[in-house]
Design a protein around this motif. Structure first.
Motif, mmCIF file in Angstrom:
data_model
loop_
_atom_site.group_PDB
_atom_site.id
_atom_site.type_symbol
_atom_site.label_atom_id
_atom_site.label_comp_id
_atom_site.label_asym_id
_atom_site.label_seq_id
_atom_site.Cartn_x
_atom_site.Cartn_y
_atom_site.Cartn_z
ATOM 1 N N ILE A 140 3.093 -8.951 5.232
ATOM 2 C CA ILE A 140 3.326 -9.778 4.056
ATOM 3 C C ILE A 140 4.054 -11.052 4.484
ATOM 4 O O ILE A 140 5.019 -11.011 5.239
ATOM 5 C CB ILE A 140 4.149 -9.000 3.008
ATOM 6 C CG1 ILE A 140 3.295 -7.886 2.393
ATOM 7 C CG2 ILE A 140 4.675 -9.920 1.926
ATOM 8 C CD1 ILE A 140 4.029 -7.033 1.388
ATOM 9 N N ASN A 143 -0.045 -14.762 8.344
ATOM 10 C CA ASN A 143 -1.378 -15.344 8.323
ATOM 11 C C ASN A 143 -2.323 -14.428 9.084
ATOM 12 O O ASN A 143 -1.908 -13.670 9.956
ATOM 13 C CB ASN A 143 -1.384 -16.724 8.982
ATOM 14 C CG ASN A 143 -0.268 -17.621 8.473
ATOM 15 O OD1 ASN A 143 0.054 -17.599 7.291
ATOM 16 N ND2 ASN A 143 0.322 -18.407 9.364
ATOM 17 N N ARG A 194 -6.702 -16.829 6.262
ATOM 18 C CA ARG A 194 -5.851 -16.641 5.086
ATOM 19 C C ARG A 194 -4.412 -16.930 5.508
ATOM 20 O O ARG A 194 -3.968 -16.491 6.577
ATOM 21 C CB ARG A 194 -5.966 -15.219 4.563
ATOM 22 C CG ARG A 194 -7.391 -14.781 4.252
ATOM 23 C CD ARG A 194 -7.862 -15.276 2.907
ATOM 24 N NE ARG A 194 -7.136 -14.619 1.831
ATOM 25 C CZ ARG A 194 -7.254 -14.965 0.554
ATOM 26 N NH1 ARG A 194 -8.045 -15.962 0.190
ATOM 27 N NH2 ARG A 194 -6.568 -14.312 -0.377
ATOM 28 N N TRP A 195 -3.680 -17.640 4.630
ATOM 29 C CA TRP A 195 -2.349 -18.102 4.999
ATOM 30 C C TRP A 195 -1.302 -17.579 4.020
ATOM 31 O O TRP A 195 -1.519 -17.519 2.820
ATOM 32 C CB TRP A 195 -2.292 -19.633 5.013
ATOM 33 C CG TRP A 195 -3.300 -20.239 5.922
ATOM 34 C CD1 TRP A 195 -4.557 -20.671 5.594
ATOM 35 C CD2 TRP A 195 -3.168 -20.445 7.326
ATOM 36 N NE1 TRP A 195 -5.214 -21.137 6.700
ATOM 37 C CE2 TRP A 195 -4.384 -21.020 7.787
ATOM 38 C CE3 TRP A 195 -2.146 -20.215 8.243
ATOM 39 C CZ2 TRP A 195 -4.596 -21.356 9.113
ATOM 40 C CZ3 TRP A 195 -2.363 -20.556 9.563
ATOM 41 C CH2 TRP A 195 -3.566 -21.104 9.988
ATOM 42 N N VAL A 197 0.072 -14.724 3.103
ATOM 43 C CA VAL A 197 -0.438 -13.750 2.145
ATOM 44 C C VAL A 197 0.707 -12.954 1.530
ATOM 45 O O VAL A 197 1.770 -12.765 2.139
ATOM 46 C CB VAL A 197 -1.439 -12.799 2.827
ATOM 47 C CG1 VAL A 197 -2.653 -13.565 3.304
ATOM 48 C CG2 VAL A 197 -0.791 -12.056 3.989
ATOM 49 N N ASP A 198 0.491 -12.480 0.295
ATOM 50 C CA ASP A 198 1.500 -11.679 -0.381
ATOM 51 C C ASP A 198 0.978 -10.269 -0.585
ATOM 52 O O ASP A 198 -0.051 -9.873 -0.027
ATOM 53 C CB ASP A 198 1.900 -12.322 -1.716
ATOM 54 C CG ASP A 198 0.694 -12.530 -2.642
ATOM 55 O OD1 ASP A 198 -0.330 -11.838 -2.463
ATOM 56 O OD2 ASP A 198 0.785 -13.381 -3.540
ATOM 57 N N GLU A 201 -2.758 -9.088 -1.370
ATOM 58 C CA GLU A 201 -3.830 -9.199 -0.373
ATOM 59 C C GLU A 201 -4.307 -7.801 0.004
ATOM 60 O O GLU A 201 -3.837 -7.179 0.965
ATOM 61 C CB GLU A 201 -3.324 -9.946 0.866
ATOM 62 C CG GLU A 201 -4.429 -10.402 1.804
ATOM 63 C CD GLU A 201 -5.120 -11.667 1.320
ATOM 64 O OE1 GLU A 201 -6.106 -12.063 1.951
ATOM 65 O OE2 GLU A 201 -4.661 -12.266 0.320
ATOM 66 N N ALA A 231 -2.228 -6.575 3.281
ATOM 67 C CA ALA A 231 -0.905 -7.064 3.697
ATOM 68 C C ALA A 231 0.120 -5.954 3.494
ATOM 69 O O ALA A 231 0.193 -5.348 2.426
ATOM 70 C CB ALA A 231 -0.522 -8.296 2.893
#
Length: 500
Positions: A140, A143, A194-195, A197-198, A201, A231
């Motif tokens: 979490i 990337n 993907r950057w 991410v929380d 994801e 994540a």
């Protein structure tokens, strides 16, 4: 069973040898797919093997033919055999080789021709599936990049990426189109990044290859193997063999709702990872890291290939490259943090619990060190007995491995050195137990001086006794003279008169 095998690469039908036969009276052979089984899912550019099985009563030698199932029975391959082995025919799965195949044979001694076998339809149904690469672990706040790769070099290639939300629910089973890209001749993959991410994801991805040949025929590959991209919060814990401390034990990480061990190759674990673990758990600093071969719990996965720099605040921030079903040849990690190490106790034999002992330089002392930590079980820790000198230099007096409740006894023989003596568990930052020992010089008395002093004291006492006796005697004599003077006074003196 032995096989007579022949491999043929067909370029074009017009370049193949043609032999035309008429239907004969010999029994027909049978034709089947050996690879792929039953001729299903024939992939473009793959090798296709056909087997011609001869009747049991055929008379040898014979010549076996493979060809197209058409009116002229065009033979594209032949082989003369001397035994009853099945005959294999191998070709490449390309558009020019698609069609219906048959086999037959003729008797070499009579020239009779058999009937043709059952047909086998070579139809290219798919492409080799692409390979989807998703990171094994996604933290979490981090990337990640997904890659879809193909190994085929056929022109007009297109890769497409699909996704669906996890967990899969009713009405959400179908993968949705994410995007596609036509590949240039020198490219074999597409990527999705993907950057930051929380926790939302939670996806599953697949990808697919599409090729259009020269005849505008479209070939679709089967989808790649699906891979989740989730994540992870990835909390960690240390599981001790004996309960009592959260700061030592087998290292575990929670991934996808389950706890599993961290399993590393022996040469790949580094102390930096242990430092990160102790920092994340609030357990002080790293004391030791060791490998643990067995893992008694049934687990669904294990995490490995972790590389930390040592500055990370949490283990999930380290590079994690593997989430595998089992540890296999890897080993679990046992970590001991400084807060798990107990405080020590020092005692001086013959004294109660004291923090200071004063002795002379002719006395010896016995010191004892011990600790009480049931969470270590029977495991032994290194105990050091140290002395801090007046100039703050630390000397190690004794060291030995002891278990909880055991004592390390050390005899300090005279002359004992002054200083602060402490018991310390190696690697511990906990408060240590200590005692200060002060040693003073013992001076031996002079016998002659003692005798002289005694004689002087005796002489002085004798003189005092003598003087006291003399004074007493002298006082008695004076009293006697006074008494005589009173008795000789004038008897006729008036009674009222005072004597002067």
């Amino acid at each position: 069973m032995r096989y007579a095998t022949s491999v043929l690469t067909i370029l074009w039908l017009g370049q193949s040898a043609r032999v035309v036969w008429t239907q004969g009276r010999l029994p027909a052979p049978s034709l089947s797919f050996y690879r792929p089984r039953f001729g299903r899912n024939i992939q473009l550019f793959s090798d296709v093997e056909l087997i011609c099985t001869l009747p049991t009563n055929v008379r040898l030698p014979i010549t076996v033919f493979f060809g197209w199932d058409n009116q002229s029975l065009s033979a594209i391959h032949s082989l003369t055999i001397q035994n009853r082995d099945d005959v294999r025919f191998t070709t490449k799965a390309i558009a020019a080789n698609e069609g219906i195949y048959v086999c037959w044979y003729n008797a070499s001694n009579t020239g009779d021709v058999s009937r043709t076998s059952n047909p086998a339809n070579l139809t290219i149904s798919s492409l080799p599936g692409p390979i989807l690469v998703v990171p094994a672990f996604i933290p979490i706040g981090g990337n990640y990049t997904i890659s879809c790769q193909t190994t085929t070099r056929f022109p007009n290639r297109t890769l497409a990426l699909y996704y669906r939300q996890l967990p899969v629910t009713v009405g959400n089973e179908i993968f949705k189109f994410k995007g596609s890209a036509a590949l240039l001749d020198n490219h074999d993959s597409i990527t999705l990044s993907r950057w930051l991410v929380d926790s939302t994801e939670t996806f599953e991805f697949v990808c697919r290859l599409e090729i259009v040949d020269f005849n505008q025929h479209i070939y679709l590959s089967p989808p790649s193997s699906p891979h989740p991209a989730i994540a992870e919060e990835a909390p960690i814990r240390l599981v001790p063999q004996y309960q009592g401390s959260k700061c030592l034990g087998q290292l575990e990480v929670q991934v996808r709702g389950s706890w599993g061990p961290v399993c590393q190759q022996i040469e790949s674990w580094n102390p930096a990872m242990g430092s990160v673990v102790c920092r994340e758990l609030g357990c002080g600093t790293l004391s030791s890291v060791s490998t643990k071969q067995d893992y008694n719990h049934k687990v669904d996965f294990s995490i490995g290939s972790i590389l930390c720099r040592g500055s990370e605040g949490r283990l999930r921030e380290c590079q994690i490259d593997a989430v595998q079903p089992l540890c296999n040849s890897r080993k679990g990690l046992k970590i001991v943090c400084s807060d798990a190490l107990p405080t020590t106790k020092i005692s001086v034999t013959g004294y109660r619990e004291v923090s200071r002992v004063d002795i002379s330089d002719e006395h010896s002392l016995e010191l004892s060190c011990m600790f009480n930590a049931p969470w270590f079980g029977t495991e032994k820790l290194f105990m050091d007995l140290t002395r801090v000198s007046i100039d703050s230099y630390i000397n190690i007096i004794d060291n030995v491995q002891i278990a909880t409740g055991e004592k390390m006894r050390t005899m300090l023989h005279a002359p004992v050195l002054s200083g602060e003596y402490a018991c310390r568990i190696r690697g511990s930052e906990q408060t240590v137990s200590s005692v200060r020992i002060f040693v003073s010089k013992w001076y031996k008395p002079n016998v002659g001086l003692i005798i002289t002093a005694l004689l002087t004291a005796v002489s002085g006492a004798a003189i005092l006794v003598y003087m006291c006796v003399y004074r007493v005697q002298k006082g008695e004599t004076a009293n006697a003279v006074t008494s005589q003077g009173v008795s000789t006074a004038d008897p006729e003196a008036s009674p009222g008169m005072e004597s002067v």
